[in-house]
Scaffold this motif. Structure first.
Motif, PDB file in Angstrom:
ATOM      1  N   VAL A  84       0.843  -1.201   0.000  1.00 58.02           N
ATOM      2  CA  VAL A  84       0.000   0.000   0.000  1.00 58.02           C
ATOM      3  C   VAL A  84       0.876   1.247   0.000  1.00 58.02           C
ATOM      4  N   LEU A  85       1.908   1.257   0.815  1.00 53.10           N
ATOM      5  CA  LEU A  85       2.802   2.409   0.852  1.00 53.10           C
ATOM      6  C   LEU A  85       3.499   2.604  -0.492  1.00 53.10           C
ATOM      7  N   THR A  86       3.931   1.511  -1.120  1.00 50.36           N
ATOM      8  CA  THR A  86       4.593   1.616  -2.421  1.00 50.36           C
ATOM      9  C   THR A  86       3.671   2.259  -3.445  1.00 50.36           C
ATOM     10  N   ARG A  87       2.403   1.840  -3.443  1.00 48.84           N
ATOM     11  CA  ARG A  87       1.440   2.400  -4.397  1.00 48.84           C
ATOM     12  C   ARG A  87       1.169   3.874  -4.101  1.00 48.84           C
ATOM     13  N   ARG A  88       0.969   4.204  -2.851  1.00 51.76           N
ATOM     14  CA  ARG A  88       0.604   5.584  -2.504  1.00 51.76           C
ATOM     15  C   ARG A  88       1.796   6.545  -2.616  1.00 51.76           C
ATOM     16  N   LEU A  89       2.980   6.083  -2.210  1.00 54.26           N
ATOM     17  CA  LEU A  89       4.148   6.964  -2.244  1.00 54.26           C
ATOM     18  C   LEU A  89       4.680   7.174  -3.659  1.00 54.26           C
ATOM     19  N   ALA A  90       4.249   6.370  -4.607  1.00 55.15           N
ATOM     20  CA  ALA A  90       4.643   6.590  -5.995  1.00 55.15           C
ATOM     21  C   ALA A  90       4.176   7.949  -6.494  1.00 55.15           C
ATOM     22  N   GLU A  91       3.167   8.519  -5.838  1.00 47.18           N
ATOM     23  CA  GLU A  91       2.626   9.815  -6.249  1.00 47.18           C
ATOM     24  C   GLU A  91       3.257  10.981  -5.492  1.00 47.18           C
ATOM     25  N   VAL A  92       4.229  10.695  -4.624  1.00 45.91           N
ATOM     26  CA  VAL A  92       4.903  11.740  -3.846  1.00 45.91           C
ATOM     27  C   VAL A  92       6.367  11.780  -4.261  1.00 45.91           C
ATOM     28  N   GLU A  93       6.804  12.889  -4.798  1.00 48.30           N
ATOM     29  CA  GLU A  93       8.176  13.000  -5.258  1.00 48.30           C
ATOM     30  C   GLU A  93       9.146  13.107  -4.074  1.00 48.30           C
ATOM     31  N   PRO A  94      10.385  12.657  -4.246  1.00 48.26           N
ATOM     32  CA  PRO A  94      11.399  12.868  -3.213  1.00 48.26           C
ATOM     33  C   PRO A  94      11.605  14.355  -2.954  1.00 48.26           C
ATOM     34  N   GLY A  95      12.158  14.668  -1.805  1.00 45.71           N
ATOM     35  CA  GLY A  95      12.398  16.063  -1.470  1.00 45.71           C
ATOM     36  C   GLY A  95      13.520  16.190  -0.463  1.00 45.71           C
ATOM     37  N   ASP A 116       7.439  22.410   6.149  1.00 45.99           N
ATOM     38  CA  ASP A 116       6.644  21.295   6.653  1.00 45.99           C
ATOM     39  C   ASP A 116       5.839  20.562   5.584  1.00 45.99           C
ATOM     40  N   GLU A 117       5.584  21.213   4.443  1.00 42.51           N
ATOM     41  CA  GLU A 117       4.583  20.692   3.508  1.00 42.51           C
ATOM     42  C   GLU A 117       4.916  19.294   2.982  1.00 42.51           C
ATOM     43  N   HIS A 118       6.164  19.069   2.574  1.00 42.42           N
ATOM     44  CA  HIS A 118       6.512  17.790   1.972  1.00 42.42           C
ATOM     45  C   HIS A 118       6.411  16.653   2.984  1.00 42.42           C
ATOM     46  N   LEU A 119       6.986  16.852   4.178  1.00 42.17           N
ATOM     47  CA  LEU A 119       6.922  15.813   5.202  1.00 42.17           C
ATOM     48  C   LEU A 119       5.489  15.554   5.646  1.00 42.17           C
ATOM     49  N   ARG A 120       4.661  16.599   5.690  1.00 46.64           N
ATOM     50  CA  ARG A 120       3.264  16.400   6.077  1.00 46.64           C
ATOM     51  C   ARG A 120       2.531  15.563   5.032  1.00 46.64           C
ATOM     52  N   ARG A 121       2.872  15.763   3.766  1.00 45.69           N
ATOM     53  CA  ARG A 121       2.237  14.951   2.730  1.00 45.69           C
ATOM     54  C   ARG A 121       2.647  13.488   2.881  1.00 45.69           C
ATOM     55  N   VAL A 122       3.935  13.258   3.144  1.00 43.27           N
ATOM     56  CA  VAL A 122       4.402  11.891   3.382  1.00 43.27           C
ATOM     57  C   VAL A 122       3.691  11.299   4.602  1.00 43.27           C
ATOM     58  N   GLN A 123       3.541  12.084   5.643  1.00 47.72           N
ATOM     59  CA  GLN A 123       2.861  11.605   6.847  1.00 47.72           C
ATOM     60  C   GLN A 123       1.399  11.272   6.571  1.00 47.72           C
ATOM     61  N   ASN A 124       0.725  12.098   5.806  1.00 50.45           N
ATOM     62  CA  ASN A 124      -0.674  11.814   5.468  1.00 50.45           C
ATOM     63  C   ASN A 124      -0.810  10.511   4.688  1.00 50.45           C
ATOM     64  N   VAL A 125       0.145  10.257   3.784  1.00 46.22           N
ATOM     65  CA  VAL A 125       0.136   8.998   3.040  1.00 46.22           C
ATOM     66  C   VAL A 125       0.351   7.826   3.991  1.00 46.22           C
ATOM     67  N   ALA A 126       1.303   7.974   4.922  1.00 49.29           N
ATOM     68  CA  ALA A 126       1.583   6.901   5.874  1.00 49.29           C
ATOM     69  C   ALA A 126       0.352   6.599   6.723  1.00 49.29           C
ATOM     70  N   ARG A 127      -0.333   7.634   7.170  1.00 53.49           N
ATOM     71  CA  ARG A 127      -1.522   7.434   7.998  1.00 53.49           C
ATOM     72  C   ARG A 127      -2.640   6.764   7.209  1.00 53.49           C
ATOM     73  N   ALA A 128      -2.816   7.177   5.973  1.00 58.37           N
ATOM     74  CA  ALA A 128      -3.848   6.553   5.139  1.00 58.37           C
ATOM     75  C   ALA A 128      -3.536   5.083   4.902  1.00 58.37           C
ATOM     76  N   ALA A 129      -2.261   4.757   4.705  1.00 57.27           N
ATOM     77  CA  ALA A 129      -1.873   3.365   4.471  1.00 57.27           C
ATOM     78  C   ALA A 129      -2.116   2.522   5.714  1.00 57.27           C
ATOM     79  N   LEU A 130      -1.773   3.036   6.882  1.00 58.17           N
ATOM     80  CA  LEU A 130      -2.005   2.294   8.124  1.00 58.17           C
ATOM     81  C   LEU A 130      -3.494   2.047   8.332  1.00 58.17           C
ATOM     82  N   TRP A 131      -4.302   3.045   8.043  1.00 61.15           N
ATOM     83  CA  TRP A 131      -5.750   2.881   8.181  1.00 61.15           C
ATOM     84  C   TRP A 131      -6.271   1.816   7.214  1.00 61.15           C
TER      85      TRP A 131
END
Length: 236
Positions: A84-95, A116-131
């Protein structure tokens, strides 16, 4: 500055317990400025009751999997989380993110991160994946503003002199690369301190490194066949 006490699911951590975490970690040989800054912080912390985080444990906590202890999360759930993380993080560019200046907080020494914006986006993806994986809330804490902790206090201490020393460190900021989200089995253990007392120390076992922006092809060095290229890690 007060003694650091880790917690899990709102309760004091049981020494030796392992919990899955998602961390961003600096890249060796790339984020050299951050390692230099951390070393300067360790030197400043030497006279104080603070456990200095070694280079190989420096991290930014993106999220904790608070659904259950690590041993209660099945291999199938771990594999699904990585997928799930691999699929979701594919849409978030490195930073990259700036870390610093070093400050004393209630439990030790840390480097705030910005922007904060980039890390918050990564965090939102992580939270969605855990859910998605657990089909229920797996978030049981508010870590506050994201940061890289470089020292954990193991006794109460006056923090003003330490903060004054930290302010003399220059440069006081360093860039950190955020190219992967690391799934880790993290253990906190209470260990004795010379002269009496105890302190909490962490260690971890890597489980997977999920690339931001999707898996990227590797280019082998000249003269090497393509099979010698090393792609991103996906161990579970």
């Amino acid at each position: 500055m007060k003694r650091f006490e880790p917690r899990f699911q709102g309760r004091p951590w049981v020494s030796g317990t392992s919990v899955l975490h998602l961390y961003a970690t600096p890249v060796p040989l790339v984020d050299t400025g951050l390692f230099t800054l951390a070393a300067a912080c360790r030197q400043a912390m030497e006279p104080y009751p603070v456990w200095p985080v070694p280079d190989d444990l420096i991290h930014i906590t993106v999220e904790m999997d608070a659904w259950a202890r690590a041993e209660q999360i099945t291999p199938a759930q771990r594999e699904r989380l990585v997928n799930v993380l691999t699929r979701r993080l594919a849409e978030v560019e490195p930073g990259t993110v700036w870390c610093g200046s070093p400050i004393v907080n209630k439990a030790g020494v840390l480097l705030d991160t910005y922007p904060d914006e980039h890390l918050r986006r990564v965090q939102n993806v992580a939270r969605a994946a855990l859910w998605e994986v657990h089909d229920s809330a797996a978030l049981a804490h508010d870590g506050g503003r994201m940061h890289a902790q470089v020292g954990y206090a193991w006794d109460d201490s006056d923090s003003d002199p330490l903060q004054s020393t930290l302010r003399t460190i220059s440069p006081s900021h360093a860039r950190m690369t955020v190219s992967h989200l690391h799934l880790l089995d993290v253990t906190w253990s209470e260990r004795p301190v010379p002269g009496g007392g105890t302190r909490w120390e962490m260690e971890w076992t890597p489980l997977a490194a999920i690339p931001l922006g999707g898996p990227r092809p590797t280019t082998p060095a000249p003269g090497l066949p393509a099979s010698h290229g090393q792609g991103p890690s996906h161990r579970i």
